[in-house]
Design an enzyme around this catalytic site. Structure first.
Site, short mmCIF file in Angstrom:
data_model
loop_
_atom_site.label_atom_id
_atom_site.label_comp_id
_atom_site.label_asym_id
_atom_site.label_seq_id
_atom_site.Cartn_x
_atom_site.Cartn_y
_atom_site.Cartn_z
N ASP A 123 -3.00 -8.82 15.54
CA ASP A 123 -2.57 -10.20 15.78
C ASP A 123 -3.13 -10.74 17.09
O ASP A 123 -3.67 -11.84 17.16
CB ASP A 123 -1.04 -10.28 15.76
N ASP B 254 0.83 -1.20 0.00
CA ASP B 254 0.00 0.00 0.00
C ASP B 254 0.87 1.26 0.00
O ASP B 254 0.45 2.32 0.45
CB ASP B 254 -0.97 0.01 1.19
#
Length: 446
Positions: free
Chosen positions: A260, A107
């Protein structure tokens, strides 16, 4: 004024500090008990040789001439933070090429970087590696947003397992052969986490201190959680996920900067089990710049505290796991290790209880920064979702100085104790002031 000061000191200041001392004692006692518990679990693992291969079923994937590669599951490798090293290491993994997809997520907005990534992907594609270069035109959700975007592609539906490697992580070629069998033969397992092998630990004092802290994290926290509760926090990289478990838990979410840990907690609350493999190591690099380290520590303190705020009631009302596991997640995993440790480390740090000298004092310095991050996360301050990529590989960041009044104030306290006190507290304070000064001028990193 003298009478008023004595009255204020005896009726307000002294009782407040007495209560704070008692609170610190209670916190230290709780953290010490937790540390003893984790180390007893590790001792049990070593004495009785309770390696994951003996606790769970593990068999090498057998070759079948008739089935060809069909007995190998399709594995997706996601590289969300792109770097040449991680792409090359992922493409060199020993796994049938027709059962492996390497997905590079980008990105960035720099045309030069995009061209370099595109060329690297094209190089491996010419070697018959199924590599996908996936770009998005925004950075919404940061890493979690990139991972979520990557899972939307149609070819992902044919994959059974997902592996994640951050930019500087370099797995050994046999990584998949050593981890995937755990998931194949144990349908209750959702995650296999490997250990980090820190290749630049001896670069400077800063990296050596990080190595000691992370070694404690893996050896004590991750291994004890895996052994006793089959649950621990995913480290965000060097792990293999069962995609079905991820989808059942709702996939990636970008509500915090610790996507996460968020995923791990949600999957764990569905009853899935995790396993930590201490013998499987993945090469990685530590930040050697003090400023980069401080950004990383802020994220690691702020994110878990914010996730604790968002998930406490969800954990309490969960009906899929036993009350003992809910208590473990709330009290031990979150409250003690993510909240209390940061605050308690203003005087000491659990992972450094057996260390000494400047290492100990450095973590006292960083405790102010970690405590600030924890409070921002708990109360959702304005920069609660701030994400700064941890820069490594000899970056040329200008070190951001710590507040200069910190070491001056401590130095004044030390001299006051030297002249007017009846203890030798000034020795500790002088060393602490030196630690603040050395850290503040950036002498602990490259």
């Amino acid at each position: 004024m003298y009478i008023m000061w004595n009255f204020t000191r005896s009726t307000l200041i002294v009782p407040v500090f007495t209560c704070l001392v008692a609170l610190c004692f209670i916190i230290s006692f709780l953290v010490s008990i937790e540390s003893v518990y984790m180390n007893l679990v590790i001792l049990y693992v070593k004495l009785f040789d309770r390696k994951p291969e003996k606790v769970y079923k593990w068999e090498k994937i057998k070759e079948d001439m008739e089935l060809g590669h069909q007995n190998h599951p399709v594995v997706l490798i996601q590289i969300p933070i792109v770097f040449e090293l991680s792409i090359g290491a992922a493409c060199r993994l020993m796994w049938p090429s027709d059962r492996l997809i390497v997905q590079v997520l980008d990105d960035s907005t720099d045309p030069d970087i995009m061209e370099l990534i595109s060329m690297e992907c094209a190089k491996w594609a010419s070697r018959d590696i199924n590599i996908k270069y996936e770009r998005r035109d925004n950075i919404n959700g940061y890493k979690a947003g990139a991972l979520k975007h990557g899972m939307r592609h149609i070819y992902v539906k044919q994959c059974n397992y997902l592996v994640i490697f951050d930019s500087d992580f370099q797995p050994e070629p046999d990584y998949l052969q050593r981890t995937i069998p755990f998931l194949i033969h144990n349908p209750e397992l959702a995650l296999v986490q490997a250990r980090w092998k820190l290749v630049n630990a001896n670069t400077c004092l800063l990296t050596r201190m990080q190595e000691m802290s992370l070694n404690y994290h893996f050896m004590a926290e991750q291994q004890s959680g895996s052994t006793r509760h089959a649950f621990f926090g995913f480290n965000g990289t060097a792990g293999v996920w069962r995609i079905a478990a991820m989808e059942e838990a709702g996939g990636w979410k970008d509500r915090t900067t610790v996507e996460d840990m968020d995923l791990a907690v949600r999957v764990g609350l569905l009853g899935w089990k995790f396993v930590f493999i201490n013998d499987v190591e993945v090469k990685s690099e530590l930040p050697s710049q003090f400023k980069a380290f401080r950004f990383q520590q802020h994220r690691w303190s702020c994110g878990p505290a914010n996730l604790f705020r968002k998930m406490t009631m969800e954990i309490i009302h969960n009906q899929r796991v036993k009350i003992w596991k809910k208590f473990y997640v709330i009290y031990s995993f979150f409250f003690l290790r993510k909240i209390i440790i940061s605050i308690r480390s203003l005087s000491s740090s659990t992972e450094d209880h057996n260390l000494h000298s400047f290492t100990f004092f450095f973590y006292c310095v960083m405790a102010m920064h970690r405590t600030k991050g924890t409070l921002i996360g708990l109360f959702e301050g304005g920069i609660v979702n701030e994400w700064v990529v941890t820069e490594k590989l000899g970056d040329s960041l200008t070190t951001e100085l710590l507040p200069q009044w910190s070491w001056v104030y401590i130095l004044c306290c030390a001299w006051y104790d030297f002249f007017y006190g009846n203890a030798i507290l000034y020795l500790y304070l002088l060393m602490q002031a030196a630690a603040f000064l050395i850290s503040g001028v950036g002498f602990v990193g490259t």
